[in-house]
Write a protein that holds these residues in place. Structure first.
Motif, short mmCIF file in Angstrom:
data_model
loop_
_atom_site.label_atom_id
_atom_site.label_comp_id
_atom_site.label_asym_id
_atom_site.label_seq_id
_atom_site.Cartn_x
_atom_site.Cartn_y
_atom_site.Cartn_z
N PRO A 1 7.00 -15.20 -3.02
CA PRO A 1 6.19 -15.03 -4.24
C PRO A 1 5.06 -16.05 -4.32
CG PRO A 1 8.29 -16.06 -4.78
CD PRO A 1 8.32 -15.78 -3.30
N GLY B 1 2.24 -9.21 -2.07
CA GLY B 1 3.53 -9.22 -2.76
C GLY B 1 4.37 -8.03 -2.35
N GLU B 2 5.03 -7.42 -3.33
CA GLU B 2 5.90 -6.27 -3.05
C GLU B 2 5.13 -5.08 -2.50
OE1 GLU B 2 9.04 -5.34 -2.66
OE2 GLU B 2 9.65 -7.40 -3.02
#
Length: 151
Positions: free
Chosen positions: A79, A59-60
């Motif tokens: 996502p 993810g991030e």
């Protein structure tokens, strides 16, 4: 361009750290991940040729933890469901991120569901399988760049 991290940039399947790679513990207590500093230039090449997205369960964290050691990004993140999830659960998120645009998906675990998705698209689609014991190679990068150049 949809770029996975584990198994692609982090060749976790290798029994020892491959030549040209370094090890770093990005997640304390979970053991080291591997990365190759040369991949930063390759990622920049892909980003210059198309719209690059991280397609990883990181993810991030791909932007905040991994990208800085390679000197790249940040890039948009596809996502995915919360971990753990089966690999085929990547497909709906990949499909949303790609939309009706051409897509090159670089991953170490292309499932039957992913291959069906790619085969059923009207937009040009390239699946680039990467061996998690070897990691991403220059040949993989050149394949994507040549494909993108033909669009």
């Amino acid at each position: 361009m949809l770029l996975d991290l584990d198994g692609v940039l982090n060749p976790f399947g290798a029994t020892t750290c491959p030549d040209g790679y370094l090890e770093r513990e990005f997640y304390p207590g979970e053991g080291p991940e591997r990365y190759c500093p040369a991949h930063g230039a390759w990622i920049k090449e892909l980003a210059a040729a198309g719209d690059l997205h991280w397609a990883t369960a990181w993810g991030e964290d791909a932007n905040t933890l991994f990208a800085p050691v390679l000197g790249v990004g940040p890039f948009p993140v596809v996502p995915f469901p919360p971990l753990p999830f089966p690999p085929e659960d990547k497909v709906p998120a990949i499909a949303r991120a790609a939309g009706d645009r051409p897509a090159a998906w670089i991953d170490d675990n292309h499932t039957a569901a992913g291959r069906r998705w790619a085969a059923g698209r009207s937009a040009p689609t390239l699946l680039v399988p990467v061996d998690s014991a070897l990691g991403w190679t220059r040949a993989d990068v050149d394949r994507v760049l040549a494909w993108a150049g033909e669009l």
